[in-house]
Design a protein around this motif. Structure first.
Motif, PDB file in Angstrom:
ATOM      1  N   ILE A  57       9.722   7.837   8.669  1.00 54.81           N
ATOM      2  CA  ILE A  57      10.244   9.233   8.448  1.00 54.81           C
ATOM      3  C   ILE A  57      11.457   9.274   9.684  1.00 54.81           C
ATOM      4  CG2 ILE A  57      10.123  11.631   8.880  1.00 54.81           C
ATOM      5  CD1 ILE A  57       9.087  11.128   6.326  1.00 54.81           C
ATOM      6  N   GLY A  58      11.392   8.661  10.673  1.00 58.57           N
ATOM      7  CA  GLY A  58      12.376   8.920  11.724  1.00 58.57           C
ATOM      8  C   GLY A  58      13.562   7.715  10.902  1.00 58.57           C
ATOM      9  N   TRP A  59      13.246   6.675  10.360  1.00 61.20           N
ATOM     10  CA  TRP A  59      14.235   5.932   9.678  1.00 61.20           C
ATOM     11  C   TRP A  59      14.927   6.769   8.520  1.00 61.20           C
ATOM     12  CZ3 TRP A  59      14.611   3.705   4.891  1.00 61.20           C
ATOM     13  CH2 TRP A  59      15.874   3.039   4.625  1.00 61.20           C
ATOM     14  N   LEU A  60      14.121   7.258   7.983  1.00 64.61           N
ATOM     15  CA  LEU A  60      14.811   8.216   6.659  1.00 64.61           C
ATOM     16  C   LEU A  60      15.643   9.130   7.167  1.00 64.61           C
ATOM     17  CD1 LEU A  60      11.881   8.307   4.335  1.00 64.61           C
ATOM     18  CD2 LEU A  60      14.027   7.197   3.726  1.00 64.61           C
ATOM     19  N   CYS A  61      15.388   9.798   8.221  1.00 59.95           N
ATOM     20  CA  CYS A  61      16.088  10.996   8.894  1.00 59.95           C
ATOM     21  C   CYS A  61      17.426  10.320   9.482  1.00 59.95           C
ATOM     22  CB  CYS A  61      15.527  11.681  10.018  1.00 59.95           C
ATOM     23  SG  CYS A  61      14.163  12.645   9.443  1.00 59.95           S
ATOM     24  N   SER A  62      17.498   9.127  10.066  1.00 59.35           N
ATOM     25  CA  SER A  62      18.601   8.414  10.442  1.00 59.35           C
ATOM     26  C   SER A  62      19.590   8.189   9.237  1.00 59.35           C
ATOM     27  CB  SER A  62      18.346   7.347  11.298  1.00 59.35           C
ATOM     28  OG  SER A  62      17.833   6.210  10.432  1.00 59.35           O
ATOM     29  N   VAL A  63      18.992   7.796   8.056  1.00 59.87           N
ATOM     30  CA  VAL A  63      19.717   7.399   6.659  1.00 59.87           C
ATOM     31  C   VAL A  63      20.263   8.776   6.366  1.00 59.87           C
ATOM     32  CG1 VAL A  63      19.563   6.858   4.349  1.00 59.87           C
ATOM     33  CG2 VAL A  63      18.102   5.511   6.169  1.00 59.87           C
ATOM     34  N   GLU A  64      19.740   9.681   6.360  1.00 61.87           N
ATOM     35  CA  GLU A  64      20.382  11.068   5.834  1.00 61.87           C
ATOM     36  C   GLU A  64      21.597  11.261   6.881  1.00 61.87           C
ATOM     37  OE1 GLU A  64      16.149  12.735   4.118  1.00 61.87           O
ATOM     38  OE2 GLU A  64      17.229  13.638   5.988  1.00 61.87           O
ATOM     39  N   GLY A  65      21.356  11.207   8.239  1.00 57.76           N
ATOM     40  CA  GLY A  65      22.379  11.547   9.095  1.00 57.76           C
ATOM     41  C   GLY A  65      23.692  10.589   8.990  1.00 57.76           C
TER      42      GLY A  65
ATOM     43  N   ARG B  98       0.839  -1.206  -0.006  1.00 59.20           N
ATOM     44  CA  ARG B  98      -0.069  -0.114  -0.085  1.00 59.20           C
ATOM     45  C   ARG B  98       0.830   1.225  -0.063  1.00 59.20           C
ATOM     46  NH1 ARG B  98      -2.742  -0.023   6.031  1.00 59.20           N
ATOM     47  NH2 ARG B  98      -3.437   2.026   5.332  1.00 59.20           N
ATOM     48  N   GLU B  99       0.500   2.397  -0.554  1.00 56.62           N
ATOM     49  CA  GLU B  99       1.168   3.432  -0.606  1.00 56.62           C
ATOM     50  C   GLU B  99       0.863   4.491   0.711  1.00 56.62           C
ATOM     51  OE1 GLU B  99       0.724   5.445  -4.322  1.00 56.62           O
ATOM     52  OE2 GLU B  99       1.225   3.676  -5.653  1.00 56.62           O
ATOM     53  N   ASP B 100      -0.417   4.264   1.235  1.00 57.21           N
ATOM     54  CA  ASP B 100      -0.661   5.143   2.192  1.00 57.21           C
ATOM     55  C   ASP B 100      -0.548   4.411   3.757  1.00 57.21           C
ATOM     56  OD1 ASP B 100      -2.535   3.408   1.535  1.00 57.21           O
ATOM     57  OD2 ASP B 100      -4.286   4.582   1.988  1.00 57.21           O
ATOM     58  N   PRO B 101       0.478   4.469   4.273  1.00 55.69           N
ATOM     59  CA  PRO B 101       0.507   3.757   5.472  1.00 55.69           C
ATOM     60  C   PRO B 101       0.104   4.686   6.701  1.00 55.69           C
ATOM     61  CG  PRO B 101       2.611   4.960   4.815  1.00 55.69           C
ATOM     62  CD  PRO B 101       1.885   4.950   3.850  1.00 55.69           C
ATOM     63  N   PRO B 102      -0.357   4.228   7.798  1.00 54.92           N
ATOM     64  CA  PRO B 102      -1.029   4.882   8.652  1.00 54.92           C
ATOM     65  C   PRO B 102      -0.242   5.894   9.404  1.00 54.92           C
ATOM     66  CG  PRO B 102      -0.885   2.484   9.523  1.00 54.92           C
ATOM     67  CD  PRO B 102      -0.683   2.642   7.983  1.00 54.92           C
ATOM     68  N   PRO B 103      -0.674   6.767  10.019  1.00 53.09           N
ATOM     69  CA  PRO B 103       0.242   7.849  10.639  1.00 53.09           C
ATOM     70  C   PRO B 103       1.422   7.444  11.468  1.00 53.09           C
ATOM     71  CG  PRO B 103      -2.093   8.728  10.851  1.00 53.09           C
ATOM     72  CD  PRO B 103      -1.902   7.134  10.143  1.00 53.09           C
ATOM     73  N   LEU B 104       1.320   6.501  12.566  1.00 56.33           N
ATOM     74  CA  LEU B 104       2.064   5.955  13.171  1.00 56.33           C
ATOM     75  C   LEU B 104       3.373   5.195  12.134  1.00 56.33           C
ATOM     76  CD1 LEU B 104       2.112   4.391  16.602  1.00 56.33           C
ATOM     77  CD2 LEU B 104       3.477   3.197  14.712  1.00 56.33           C
ATOM     78  N   ALA B 105       2.952   4.615  11.398  1.00 55.15           N
ATOM     79  CA  ALA B 105       3.945   3.832  10.327  1.00 55.15           C
ATOM     80  C   ALA B 105       4.826   4.701   9.695  1.00 55.15           C
ATOM     81  CB  ALA B 105       3.050   2.953   9.469  1.00 55.15           C
ATOM     82  N   ARG B 106       4.027   6.002   9.272  1.00 55.05           N
ATOM     83  CA  ARG B 106       4.745   6.988   8.474  1.00 55.05           C
ATOM     84  C   ARG B 106       5.709   7.780   9.319  1.00 55.05           C
ATOM     85  NH1 ARG B 106       4.573  12.290   7.208  1.00 55.05           N
ATOM     86  NH2 ARG B 106       5.052  12.811   4.888  1.00 55.05           N
ATOM     87  N   THR B 107       5.212   8.233  10.533  1.00 52.91           N
ATOM     88  CA  THR B 107       6.321   8.880  11.781  1.00 52.91           C
ATOM     89  C   THR B 107       7.421   8.068  11.542  1.00 52.91           C
ATOM     90  OG1 THR B 107       4.392   9.860  12.458  1.00 52.91           O
ATOM     91  CG2 THR B 107       6.315   9.886  13.607  1.00 52.91           C
ATOM     92  N   ALA B 108       7.379   6.840  11.907  1.00 53.00           N
ATOM     93  CA  ALA B 108       8.352   5.856  12.356  1.00 53.00           C
ATOM     94  C   ALA B 108       9.381   5.637  10.921  1.00 53.00           C
ATOM     95  CB  ALA B 108       8.039   4.422  12.595  1.00 53.00           C
TER      96      ALA B 108
END
Length: 215
Positions: free
Chosen positions: A160-168, A148-158
């Motif tokens: 995003i946290g992983w993506l931010c760690s990837v960038e760092g 699915r392309e539209d994960p629930p808010p909690l999944a999306r937030t988590a």
């Protein structure tokens, strides 16, 4: 009256214009990789590109327009990585995407830093480009993990946290280069697996994919 010749000339002119613009962007990527934005004047850029300054204004209107065009061109390859692995199994898709992401950052360090850190100062347009890349990555992960392309808010937030760690992690890696790309990639992929299993605890409708077989 034969209209094919005017149309043919127009097509060739458009092709030459696109080619010239692409050449200027290639030059700009090299220039901004070695010199800060503020240190480069339009005269410097024109001299290094071997063109009249008016030509750069014609294609890009301003130095800022030129800079944004370079960032957008650079990020196009990065965003494309997220959608180029649909034929692979989920784990291999993630591993391939993360490795391509790291390769991109390794070979386009100035553009990557600009995208992740917000460009010159705190540039809203560059941040918008970064957010578009994040959205593409999120869609790819959600499709691979849950179909699915539209994960629930909690999944999306988590995620995003992983993506931010990837960038760092990636910023630190391209600055220090003390670890092999494969090692960094393995850490990031493992981190995503842990994130997906954490999401499953809070969102049972988003089950984590099976762990990959030991290699």
């Amino acid at each position: 009256m034969n209209n094919s010749q005017p149309r043919g000339r127009a097509a060739r002119a458009t092709e030459r214009s696109s080619s010239r613009r692409a050449e200027l962007i290639t030059v700009g990527r090299k220039l901004f990789a070695d010199t800060s934005y503020d240190a480069l004047s339009m005269d410097d850029i024109a001299r290094q590109a071997g063109v009249a300054k008016g030509l750069i204004y014609y294609y890009f209107r301003s130095k800022r327009g030129y800079y944004l065009a370079i960032i957008e061109d650079a990020v196009a390859g990065l965003a494309e990585l997220a959608g180029s692995t649909h034929e692979l199994a989920p784990y291999d898709r993630v591993r391939h995407t993360v490795d391509g992401y790291l390769r991109y950052a390794q070979h386009h360090q100035a553009a990557y830093r600009a995208i992740v850190t917000g460009g010159v100062g705190f540039d809203a347009e560059v941040l918008a480009i970064r957010d578009a890349v994040r959205a593409r990555m999120l869609t790819t992960i959600a499709l691979g993990a849950w179909g699915r392309e539209d994960p629930p808010p909690l999944a999306r937030t988590a995620l995003i946290g992983w993506l931010c760690s990837v960038e760092g992690v990636t910023l630190d890696w391209i600055g220090e280069r003390r670890l092999a790309r494969e090692t960094v990639g393995a850490l990031l992929v493992r981190g995503l697996g842990d994130t997906l299993r954490l999401i499953e605890e809070y969102e049972p409708d988003c089950p984590a994919p099976p762990r990959p077989p030991a290699r």
